[in-house]
Design a protein around this motif. Structure first.
Motif, PDB file in Angstrom:
ATOM      1  N   TYR A  30     -19.562   3.717   9.324  1.00  9.85           N
ATOM      2  CA  TYR A  30     -19.560   4.204   7.944  1.00  9.85           C
ATOM      3  C   TYR A  30     -18.980   3.168   6.989  1.00  9.85           C
ATOM      4  N   VAL A  31     -19.777   2.127   6.757  1.00  6.28           N
ATOM      5  CA  VAL A  31     -19.424   1.050   5.829  1.00  6.28           C
ATOM      6  C   VAL A  31     -20.591   0.949   4.850  1.00  6.28           C
ATOM      7  N   PHE A  32     -20.316   1.231   3.575  1.00  4.90           N
ATOM      8  CA  PHE A  32     -21.390   1.378   2.606  1.00  4.90           C
ATOM      9  C   PHE A  32     -21.264   0.434   1.419  1.00  4.90           C
ATOM     10  N   ASP A  33     -22.441   0.043   0.894  1.00  6.67           N
ATOM     11  CA  ASP A  33     -22.521  -0.606  -0.411  1.00  6.67           C
ATOM     12  C   ASP A  33     -22.681   0.498  -1.452  1.00  6.67           C
ATOM     13  N   GLU A  34     -23.518   1.450  -1.135  1.00  9.88           N
ATOM     14  CA  GLU A  34     -23.689   2.643  -1.960  1.00  9.88           C
ATOM     15  C   GLU A  34     -23.506   3.842  -1.044  1.00  9.88           C
ATOM     16  N   VAL A  44     -15.651   3.289   4.490  1.00 12.53           N
ATOM     17  CA  VAL A  44     -15.309   2.047   3.796  1.00 12.53           C
ATOM     18  C   VAL A  44     -16.450   1.758   2.823  1.00 12.53           C
ATOM     19  N   GLU A  45     -16.078   1.363   1.605  1.00 15.43           N
ATOM     20  CA  GLU A  45     -17.082   1.124   0.569  1.00 15.43           C
ATOM     21  C   GLU A  45     -16.811  -0.199  -0.152  1.00 15.43           C
ATOM     22  N   VAL A  70     -11.096   2.018   0.974  1.00 17.18           N
ATOM     23  CA  VAL A  70     -11.080   2.918   2.118  1.00 17.18           C
ATOM     24  C   VAL A  70     -10.903   4.330   1.567  1.00 17.18           C
ATOM     25  N   ARG A  71     -11.802   5.224   1.900  1.00 16.27           N
ATOM     26  CA  ARG A  71     -11.690   6.631   1.520  1.00 16.27           C
ATOM     27  C   ARG A  71     -11.335   7.416   2.782  1.00 16.27           C
ATOM     28  N   SER A  72     -10.339   8.257   2.667  1.00 14.96           N
ATOM     29  CA  SER A  72      -9.897   9.035   3.813  1.00 14.96           C
ATOM     30  C   SER A  72      -9.684  10.478   3.400  1.00 14.96           C
ATOM     31  N   SER A 123      -7.115   0.104  -1.050  1.00 17.04           N
ATOM     32  CA  SER A 123      -7.913  -0.877  -1.769  1.00 17.04           C
ATOM     33  C   SER A 123      -7.571  -2.251  -1.206  1.00 17.04           C
ATOM     34  N   LEU A 124      -8.597  -3.020  -0.876  1.00 20.39           N
ATOM     35  CA  LEU A 124      -8.414  -4.373  -0.360  1.00 20.39           C
ATOM     36  C   LEU A 124      -9.236  -5.331  -1.209  1.00 20.39           C
TER      37      LEU A 124
END
Length: 133
Positions: A30-34, A44-45, A70-72, A123-124
């Motif tokens: 689950y690593v997204f651009d959109e 992760v976005e 990172v959304r949790s 946020s990174l």
């Protein structure tokens, strides 16, 4: 010539998706651009990509600042911190293959874990330098 920034972001996303530790922490790739509708609560976005000319008198180059969030769905800091640490482990100093470009360096320059509503996220920010091939 392809966009250095977009090629870099795709190389970063590919590396993150391939990492078994991150995949386990997220419960999947689950690593997204959109972020798609119905996305899982933890992911992760890529949120922003800034590219600047970094050329010298004799060489062409680009500096990129890539922001990742990172959304949790956790009410604890721990998952956001663990996911952030996994993202850092994959990307900081990585030797990524960036099509059409040579990656000079990629480094984590900022990391913050924060509460957003009832849950925690992070946020990174990474700084990278590329040169066209």
């Amino acid at each position: 010539m392809s966009s250095a920034g977009l090629a870099l972001q795709e190389a970063m996303r590919t590396a993150l998706i391939a990492d078994p530790t991150l995949k386990k922490l997220l419960g999947g790739a689950y690593v997204f651009d959109e972020v798609p509708r119905g996305a899982p609560p933890t992911y992760v976005e890529f949120t922003s990509l800034d590219t600047r000319d970094w050329s010298t008198m004799s060489e062409v180059g680009f500096e990129h600042v890539v922001s990742i969030v990172v959304r949790s769905n956790s009410r604890s800091r721990k998952p956001a911190q663990e996911i952030s640490a996994a993202v850092e482990a994959v990307l900081d100093g990585a030797a990524l293959a960036v099509p059409g470009h040579r990656l000079v360096s990629v480094r984590l320059v900022f990391w913050s874990v924060m509460k957003t509503g009832q849950t925690y996220g992070a946020s990174l920010r990474f700084r990278a330098a590329t040169e066209p091939l």
